[in-house]
Design an enzyme around this catalytic site. Structure first.
Site, PDB file in Angstrom:
ATOM      1  N   GLU A 151       9.463   2.107   3.833  1.00  0.00           N
ATOM      2  CA  GLU A 151       9.933   3.151   2.906  1.00  0.00           C
ATOM      3  C   GLU A 151      11.359   3.250   2.986  1.00  0.00           C
ATOM      4  OE1 GLU A 151       8.307   4.478   0.541  1.00  0.00           O
ATOM      5  OE2 GLU A 151       6.223   4.583   1.125  1.00  0.00           O
TER       6      GLU A 151
ATOM      7  N   ARG B 272      13.343   2.184  -0.570  1.00  0.00           N
ATOM      8  CA  ARG B 272      14.283   3.356  -0.886  1.00  0.00           C
ATOM      9  C   ARG B 272      15.848   3.331  -0.371  1.00  0.00           C
ATOM     10  NH1 ARG B 272       9.733   8.678  -1.458  1.00  0.00           N
ATOM     11  NH2 ARG B 272       8.132   7.170  -0.811  1.00  0.00           N
TER      12      ARG B 272
ATOM     13  N   ASP C 110      -0.516  -4.288  -2.132  1.00  0.00           N
ATOM     14  CA  ASP C 110       0.230  -4.282  -3.429  1.00  0.00           C
ATOM     15  C   ASP C 110       1.321  -5.115  -3.541  1.00  0.00           C
ATOM     16  OD1 ASP C 110       1.242  -2.255  -2.243  1.00  0.00           O
ATOM     17  OD2 ASP C 110       0.726  -0.481  -3.585  1.00  0.00           O
TER      18      ASP C 110
ATOM     19  N   GLU D 265       3.283   3.749 -11.385  1.00  0.00           N
ATOM     20  CA  GLU D 265       2.622   2.199 -11.571  1.00  0.00           C
ATOM     21  C   GLU D 265       2.068   2.000 -12.938  1.00  0.00           C
ATOM     22  OE1 GLU D 265       2.177   4.288  -8.962  1.00  0.00           O
ATOM     23  OE2 GLU D 265       3.585   3.300  -7.412  1.00  0.00           O
TER      24      GLU D 265
ATOM     25  N   THR E 245      10.271  -2.797  -5.355  1.00  0.00           N
ATOM     26  CA  THR E 245       8.899  -1.865  -5.692  1.00  0.00           C
ATOM     27  C   THR E 245       9.265  -0.337  -5.593  1.00  0.00           C
ATOM     28  OG1 THR E 245       6.533  -1.807  -4.934  1.00  0.00           O
ATOM     29  CG2 THR E 245       8.125  -1.843  -3.077  1.00  0.00           C
TER      30      THR E 245
END
Ligand code: NAG
Length: 555
Positions: free
Chosen positions: A183, A187, A316, A461, A546
């Site tokens: 993360e 981010r 994913d 998504e 992502t």
């Protein structure tokens, strides 16, 4: 006696002066908003004093930047406040402006009540910092929102965020407890690199490098497969106990490459690329059960954990990054496309199902040999991935095959947004445009879109899939679906000072979770905006990570 009293007076006077200084100087570190400007002007009796100071601050900032030989960022076109929201929403331009207004509302609430915290609790109107970033206040929302603000032309807001990043973003100092390596990468490193890519402001690049360096100790394992968590105070890295007995997670160690390669390219320091290359080498040598890639890997032994497979959580973005790494390097390295093709073909064989009644295609999860007929909201990103793949395939057959698959998955995911719990009588939120965290296909004849996963936490998504599908097909239904979603957000998620997640999308009135996730600003609003703006962020020039942060394609 007298001397003593005198000294006391000195101390009091001195203390008073120090206090005044602190009070006065702290003014300049407050987020700028209309209220503070107003009250300051009242007290200081000098109308405009703050504006002068802001201008002076800015000037000093630019002087500093120039001295360091970094060109100041070019300014995007400013929109007039009055243009926002009051031009109707019948045209794409009107819709963009409405979405911009929603973004501004989310940002303003965060700025006013949670500035510097990771996220906002929009009902309680306080900061929310207990999450994937430990307990520290790291300004996750600011970093995540920057490129969206820039793309939307919210210049003033962008500058506030920029200034905070320069002055206050310091993970080493402010982090508390364990941070998710994944993360933090997607981010923070991703958000800063994207801000750099858009503005060419070197401050963002230096900050991205600083954050990435803090993550490097997590790669110190026998295999080079990084741990999931890192404590920045102690440098100690570790894995989640629940991850198949302390394994690393595929979607996490498989989603570092876009950021790390770009960082090496920009800085000329190969260390980041080397870290992800080592991960690829390990994966390339491992046996893939029936061509599939399990979601857990032990970083010490280099052996797979339990044989679980998914298109959703824990896996994913691994697939996504294989495709996008191939794309961002101008399709030069065929290995990535080969690995991608191999695993996707295996997944189509073993995990792709079609529901009996409505013929909806979906990717089921595999738990060992057991098939779980459930598709997660997260897995809906694959509609976008297949559309992007289709557009970049050389063979017409492959283009057609993957575009069809993309449209099928996009439709299935839309069904989850448009159907209600069959048992409920009143019109539910899910019928109006946002859907659940996961949906199940229960038995032979009927698709029940219900499950325990009834919540919606502002995830992007499903919309992300429609964004790619719109760009590739120009089929108006994708814009229609996206707009339904924008209206559902407005109606069900907009609360006191921002937007909140919903606990049950099958209820007719929302029960709010009181968290404004930072990815609402990074991803959901960005894709919503871009689906109504065909002229910016073209997909043959940019690749989105992502977290929807954009890096340029390097030809
Ligand atoms: C970065 O990428 C560009 C475009 O592919 C390339 O020309 C350049 O050599 C790369 N720089 C480094 C340091 O790898």
């Amino acid at each position: 006696m007298t001397a003593c009293r005198l000294r006391e007076t000195h101390v009091v006077v001195f203390g008073f002066i120090v206090l005044m200084c602190i009070c006065f100087s702290s003014i300049f570190y407050l987020p700028k908003n209309e209220e503070t400007i107003f009250s300051l002007e009242l007290h200081s009796g000098r109308p405009g004093a703050r504006h002068v100071n802001v201008a002076r601050d800015q000037k000093a900032l630019y002087e500093k930047i120039e001295k360091a030989n970094i060109p100041p960022p070019p300014m995007p076109e400013t929109i007039k406040e009055s243009q926002i929201a009051d031009m109707g929403t019948s045209t794409p331009e009107g819709k963009r402006n409405k979405i911009k207004e929603m973004m501004k509302f989310a940002w303003d609430g965060y700025r006013q009540y949670a500035w510097g915290s990771n996220e906002l609790k929009p009902i309680s109107k306080i900061g929310h910092s207990s999450s994937v970033f430990g307990r520290g206040e790291l300004g996750a929302t600011i970093v995540d929102a920057l490129d969206t603000l820039w793309i939307m032309g919210l210049t003033k807001e962008f500058e506030e965020g920029r200034k905070w990043v320069e002055m206050s973003l310091d993970l080493k100092k402010n982090a508390r407890g364990d941070l998710s390596v994944f993360e933090t990468n997607i981010r923070f490193v991703g958000g800063l690199l994207s801000a750099y890519a858009l503005t060419k402001d070197g401050m963002f690049l230096r900050k991205a490098e600083e954050v990435a360096n803090l993550l490097l100790p997590a790669f110190e394992t026998t295999t080079g497969i990084p741990f999931s968590l890192i404590n920045l105070q102690t440098g100690r890295a570790s894995n989640y106990g629940w991850a198949s007995g302390g394994c690393s997670i595929l979607s996490e160690f498989g989603s570092l490459q876009l950021e790390f390669d770009y960082l090496s390219n920009l800085t000329g320091n190969p260390v980041y690329s080397q870290k992800v290359e080592k991960i690829n080498n390990v994966l390339a040598q491992l046996d893939k059960p029936e061509g599939l890639v399990p979601m857990y890997l032990n970083p010490h032994t280099g052996k797979w954990g339990s044989r679980d497979f998914s298109m959703g959580a824990m896996a994913d973005s691994y697939y996504e990054y294989l495709l996008k790494t191939w794309l961002i390097e101008g399709k030069k390295n065929k290995n990535y496309k080969q690995w991608y093709d191999d695993v996707i073909k295996a997944m189509e064989n073993k995990m792709l199902y079609r529901s009996k009644r409505d013929k909806l295609q979906y990717f089921a999860n595999l738990k060992g040999s057991r098939v779980e007929h459930k598709m997660e909201h997260l897995a809906c990103f694959s509609a976008g991935m297949f559309a992007l793949q289709a557009k970049n395939e050389a063979s017409p057959d492959a283009r057609k095959h993957y575009m069809t698959l993309a449209e099928e998955i996009g439709r299935t995911c839309h069904e989850s947004y448009a159907r209600s719990n069959t048992l409920s009588i009143a019109v539910s939120i899910a019928e109006l445009g946002v859907g659940p965290e996961a949906f199940q296909f229960l038995n032979e004849n009927e698709e029940a879109m219900t499950s325990r996963d009834k919540y919606y936490i502002l995830r992007p998504e499903v919309l992300e899939g429609w964004f790619y599908l719109w760009r590739m097909t120009k089929d108006e239904k994708y814009r229609r679906w996206a707009w339904d979603m924008a209206e559902a957000l407005e109606k069900n998620s907009r609360v006191g000072a921002g937007f909140s997640g919903i606990r049950d999308v099958y209820a007719s009135t929302p029960d709010h979770d009181d968290v404004q996730q930072s990815f609402l600003l990074a991803e959901t609003f960005k894709y919503l905006y871009l689906i109504f703006d065909d002229d910016s962020m073209k997909l043959d020039e940019w690749v989105f990570n992502t977290e929807a942060h954009a890096f340029p394609i390097r030809n």
